[in-house]
Design an enzyme around this catalytic site. Structure first.
Site, mmCIF file in Angstrom:
data_model
loop_
_atom_site.group_PDB
_atom_site.id
_atom_site.type_symbol
_atom_site.label_atom_id
_atom_site.label_comp_id
_atom_site.label_asym_id
_atom_site.label_seq_id
_atom_site.Cartn_x
_atom_site.Cartn_y
_atom_site.Cartn_z
ATOM 1 N N GLY A 172 0.822 -1.217 0.000
ATOM 2 C CA GLY A 172 0.000 0.000 0.000
ATOM 3 C C GLY A 172 0.848 1.255 0.000
ATOM 4 N N GLU B 78 -10.089 -0.302 11.255
ATOM 5 C CA GLU B 78 -10.455 -1.127 10.102
ATOM 6 C C GLU B 78 -10.445 -2.631 10.411
ATOM 7 O OE1 GLU B 78 -8.807 -0.649 5.628
ATOM 8 O OE2 GLU B 78 -7.341 -1.274 7.090
ATOM 9 N N TYR C 60 -25.985 14.465 14.230
ATOM 10 C CA TYR C 60 -25.513 13.154 13.741
ATOM 11 C C TYR C 60 -24.489 12.518 14.672
ATOM 12 C CZ TYR C 60 -27.377 14.481 9.153
ATOM 13 O OH TYR C 60 -28.182 14.860 8.120
ATOM 14 N N ASP D 238 5.685 -5.223 6.763
ATOM 15 C CA ASP D 238 6.266 -6.411 7.400
ATOM 16 C C ASP D 238 6.335 -7.601 6.447
ATOM 17 O OD1 ASP D 238 3.490 -6.348 7.555
ATOM 18 O OD2 ASP D 238 3.393 -7.570 9.353
ATOM 19 N N ASP D 239 5.271 -7.806 5.649
ATOM 20 C CA ASP D 239 5.283 -8.942 4.715
ATOM 21 C C ASP D 239 6.370 -8.756 3.651
ATOM 22 O OD1 ASP D 239 3.233 -10.449 5.826
ATOM 23 O OD2 ASP D 239 1.668 -9.396 4.712
ATOM 24 N N MET E 130 -8.197 3.316 8.421
ATOM 25 C CA MET E 130 -7.327 2.241 7.934
ATOM 26 C C MET E 130 -6.386 1.724 9.013
ATOM 27 S SD MET E 130 -5.922 2.462 4.097
ATOM 28 C CE MET E 130 -6.957 1.933 2.747
ATOM 29 N N TYR F 2 -7.761 5.788 1.955
ATOM 30 C CA TYR F 2 -7.069 6.206 0.733
ATOM 31 C C TYR F 2 -6.816 7.725 0.730
ATOM 32 C CZ TYR F 2 -8.329 1.477 -0.399
ATOM 33 O OH TYR F 2 -8.454 0.118 -0.337
ATOM 34 N N GLU F 3 -7.646 8.463 1.495
ATOM 35 C CA GLU F 3 -7.482 9.933 1.562
ATOM 36 C C GLU F 3 -6.120 10.335 2.106
ATOM 37 O OE1 GLU F 3 -9.927 8.155 2.652
ATOM 38 O OE2 GLU F 3 -11.845 9.038 2.099
ATOM 39 N N ARG G 161 1.312 -5.786 -5.038
ATOM 40 C CA ARG G 161 1.327 -6.710 -3.900
ATOM 41 C C ARG G 161 1.759 -8.128 -4.278
ATOM 42 N NH1 ARG G 161 -0.536 -4.539 0.738
ATOM 43 N NH2 ARG G 161 -2.069 -2.871 0.670
ATOM 44 N N LYS H 173 8.143 0.685 5.584
ATOM 45 C CA LYS H 173 7.021 1.511 5.098
ATOM 46 C C LYS H 173 5.692 0.949 5.570
ATOM 47 C CE LYS H 173 4.428 0.013 2.567
ATOM 48 N NZ LYS H 173 3.523 -0.738 1.700
ATOM 49 N N THR H 174 4.769 1.737 5.967
ATOM 50 C CA THR H 174 3.344 1.422 6.080
ATOM 51 C C THR H 174 2.660 2.466 6.945
ATOM 52 O OG1 THR H 174 1.600 -0.102 6.722
ATOM 53 C CG2 THR H 174 3.594 -0.321 7.990
ATOM 54 N N ILE H 175 1.536 2.957 6.435
ATOM 55 C CA ILE H 175 0.783 3.937 7.244
ATOM 56 C C ILE H 175 0.247 3.267 8.498
ATOM 57 C CG2 ILE H 175 0.103 5.401 5.293
ATOM 58 C CD1 ILE H 175 -2.764 4.062 5.678
ATOM 59 N N ASP H 176 0.110 1.924 8.470
ATOM 60 C CA ASP H 176 -0.503 1.213 9.601
ATOM 61 C C ASP H 176 0.304 1.348 10.894
ATOM 62 O OD1 ASP H 176 -2.222 0.475 7.650
ATOM 63 O OD2 ASP H 176 -1.928 -1.685 7.831
HETATM 64 P P1 FBP Z 1 0.651 -2.046 3.639
HETATM 65 O O1 FBP Z 1 0.578 -2.993 4.776
HETATM 66 O O2 FBP Z 1 1.069 -2.671 2.374
HETATM 67 O O3 FBP Z 1 1.450 -0.831 3.964
HETATM 68 O O4 FBP Z 1 -0.820 -1.492 3.348
HETATM 69 C C1 FBP Z 1 -1.631 -1.107 4.388
HETATM 70 C C2 FBP Z 1 -2.995 -0.681 3.935
HETATM 71 O O5 FBP Z 1 -3.030 0.697 3.635
HETATM 72 C C3 FBP Z 1 -4.014 -1.048 4.993
HETATM 73 O O6 FBP Z 1 -4.186 -0.007 5.905
HETATM 74 C C4 FBP Z 1 -5.242 -1.369 4.170
HETATM 75 O O7 FBP Z 1 -6.047 -2.333 4.789
HETATM 76 C C5 FBP Z 1 -4.660 -1.952 2.922
HETATM 77 O O8 FBP Z 1 -3.408 -1.387 2.759
HETATM 78 C C6 FBP Z 1 -5.517 -1.667 1.714
HETATM 79 O O9 FBP Z 1 -4.954 -2.307 0.632
HETATM 80 P P2 FBP Z 1 -5.270 -1.969 -0.887
HETATM 81 O O10 FBP Z 1 -4.431 -0.812 -1.259
HETATM 82 O O11 FBP Z 1 -4.811 -3.196 -1.588
HETATM 83 O O12 FBP Z 1 -6.721 -1.671 -1.009
#
Ligand code: FBP
Length: 549
Positions: A78, A308, A240, A172-173, A247, A422-423, A142, A199-202
């Site tokens: 991602g 998420e 509301y 990590d993967d 994510m 995605y934002e 991926r 790397k990863t926003i997570d």
């Molecule tokens: P990575 O682990 O590859 O960094 O991606 C994380 C992520 O952004 C998650 O937060 C989300 O669940 C997933 O990718 C969404 O994947 P895709 O871009 O394939 O829709």
């Protein structure tokens, strides 16, 4: 390409770097390392790359020009803000070592290496992408690199371009795969080094030696701005309840950080749900009780942050998903024949254990369909496609209806679902991510020049000013343990989930009851790139609290 004024201004931003990377570099090797667990097994599987020392860079005094070498770079998984700056830092680092060095980018992720899809990265190209978000310079993918044929194809393609090192920018993967590739090439004496970049926003690729994965800082700042805007709207209109899914495939770091930044009424942390063995109904009751209490105070509005990955942390749902994974993988042909989702659901329900079948049948059909969607190439459920926020709104609504009949709720409830993911993944990197990524790329170039393989670029001491950051390298095997994947035990980098005894979570728990009933929203506003350091150069609260110890 038409550039926005911000993009043009950001092109001129000069990323800050640790002192050790500003001139020539001296390498300091620490003690030999061990993996975090399963040492015997990991050592046996990585005979050439196990036990290597952690490396720290210090300012050096040699001024020689290094030998010429070509490098290939891959963006994997991602998108995360700052990826372009890793390439920019790597490019500048390689050219500083020797202007003859070349950098090739494999296109569309790891698949580009196998299929020999590449471009040479030039100075003009890099100039275009400096300090920008996105991975579009070479694209990402991926594809899972795991088979010897893929490794051999990659080797053949590297040889054609005279490439002697690969840099894999991933989570990590992907970094686990990078370590396997490094070992494979080392065993073969192939002459290809492999270096990973975290790397990863997570935010779940971190440990003692990797303080943060890049992209997290920018993504959480973008989401926090949006949550703040919604909260201001909620507090203005007062009509509301906003359910905002954030994510983060497994870990709730994004949700926790956004909660610390914006002080919502409710934030669910998956790791706590799992530790307390909560059911879906427990989570719904918790939310409905707060809705009712706020309604009693005349406040029929609020915000709920939902990670998420929540569904996979509710024990009964986790069991259901594990069974679904096996059923979907083992019956692909049969399932593909069904024309309607209803037939598919009936077939699948018939193969589940009685408990899971009951859970599955109790779910709204749209949600059950989402649970049956294809897994990603790493076998993960695509949680971004599961609308947990909508499920929770429906269930809370039903619960409140019941509570109304019992006289326990006297108010109104109207839910608005949102999903922020995605934002934030391709936003312009914050100053922190721009600096951090440029430094990581530069670090990778030095590790390659030193002949290292099986290392991840590391930059530490991140809450201090950038020139005090500590750059170096960490053996990937040090972060590994054995875990079950697709029914088999595999060496993988241990994922960092939210620690329930960690400082960020503790700080959240201290405050959450107050935030639930009193409206104490914080509106962080947009990321600032220019202006006083207190607004432009702050790190995340997660990092700040983690380093308090
Ligand atoms: P990575 O682990 O590859 O960094 O991606 C994380 C992520 O952004 C998650 O937060 C989300 O669940 C997933 O990718 C969404 O994947 P895709 O871009 O394939 O829709």
């Amino acid at each position: 390409m038409i550039k926005s004024p911000l993009q043009i201004a950001r092109e001129g931003y000069v990323p800050k770097m640790p002192k050790s990377l500003q001139g020539t570099v001296k390498i300091v090797e620490g003690d030999n390392t061990e993996s975090v667990a399963d040492q015997g097994k990991i050592k046996e599987m990585f005979p050439n790359t196990y036990g290597m020392p952690v490396i720290t860079f210090e300012p050096g005094d040699s001024h020689g020009v290094s030998k010429v070498f070509n490098v290939g770079v891959i963006l994997s998984g991602g998108q995360a803000p700052g990826g372009h700056n890793v390439i920019y830092g790597l490019f500048d680092g390689l050219k500083k070592l020797n202007p003859e060095n070349k950098l090739y980018g494999f296109l569309g992720g790891p698949g580009g290496l196998v299929d020999n899809q590449y471009i040479e990265i030039t100075v003009d190209m890099v100039a275009h992408y400096r300090n920008t978000g996105g991975f579009d310079i070479i694209g990402s993918g991926r594809t899972k690199l795991e088979k010897a044929e893929q490794f051999d194809k990659g080797l053949e393609n590297c040889k054609k371009l005279n490439i002697s090192a690969l840099v894999i920018i991933g989570g990590d993967d992907s970094n686990t795969n990078a370590a396997v590739l490094a070992e494979y090439y080392a065993q073969k004496g192939a002459g290809i080094q492999v270096i990973g970049v975290p790397k990863t926003i997570d935010g779940d690729l971190k440990n003692e030696v990797i303080e943060a994965s890049f992209g997290f800082d920018t993504a959480v700042k973008v989401y926090s701005e949006l949550i703040g805007n919604i909260q201001r709207d909620a507090n203005s209109a007062k009509k509301y309840w906003h359910f905002i899914k954030l994510m983060g495939r497994s870990a709730s770091h994004i949700c926790l950080e956004c909660a610390l930044q914006t002080q919502p009424n409710i934030a669910i942390i998956s790791e706590e749900v799992e530790a307390k063995k909560l059911t879906l109904d427990d989570v719904v009751t918790y939310i409905a009780d707060i809705v009712a209490k706020r309604a009693a105070n005349g406040e029929n509005f609020g915000t709920v942050l939902v990670p998420e990955g929540l569904v996979e942390f509710i024990p009964a749902m986790k069991k259901l998903i594990a069974e679904l994974n096996d059923i979907l993988a083992g019956n692909e042909e049969d399932i593909s024949k069904f024309e309607s989702n209803k037939e598919k659901r009936q077939f699948v329900a018939g193969k589940l254990s009685p408990e899971s079948s009951e859970v599955f049948r109790s779910l709204p059909s749209s949600f059950a369909n989402q649970l049956m969607l294809d897994r990603d190439p790493h076998g993960n459920v695509q949680v971004s496609m599961i609308e947990t926020e909508k499920l929770l709104i429906d269930m809370v609504k039903a619960k409140l209806k019941k509570m109304k009949k019992e006289g326990k709720f006297k108010g109104k409830f109207s839910g608005q679902p949102h999903f922020f993911g995605y934002e934030g993944r391709c936003a312009s990197p914050s100053n922190f991510d721009a600096d951090y990524c440029y430094s990581l790329g530069n670090t990778a170039s030095v590790l390659i020049n030193e002949g290292k393989t099986g290392y991840m670029a590391s930059v530490r001491n991140l809450t201090s000013p950038a020139d005090e950051w500590i750059a170096g390298g960490v053996p990937v095997t040090m972060m590994m343990n054995m875990e079950k994947r697709h029914g088999e035990m595999k060496p993988v980098i241990q994922k960092a989930l939210v620690e329930l005894d960690g400082e960020p979570f503790r700080k959240f728990v201290e405050k959450r009851d107050e935030w639930a009933l009193n409206t104490m929203y914080v509106y962080p506003g947009p990321i600032q790139y220019f202006g006083p350091s207190i607004v432009c150069d702050n790190t995340t609260k997660t990092l700040e609290f983690e380093q308090l110890k």
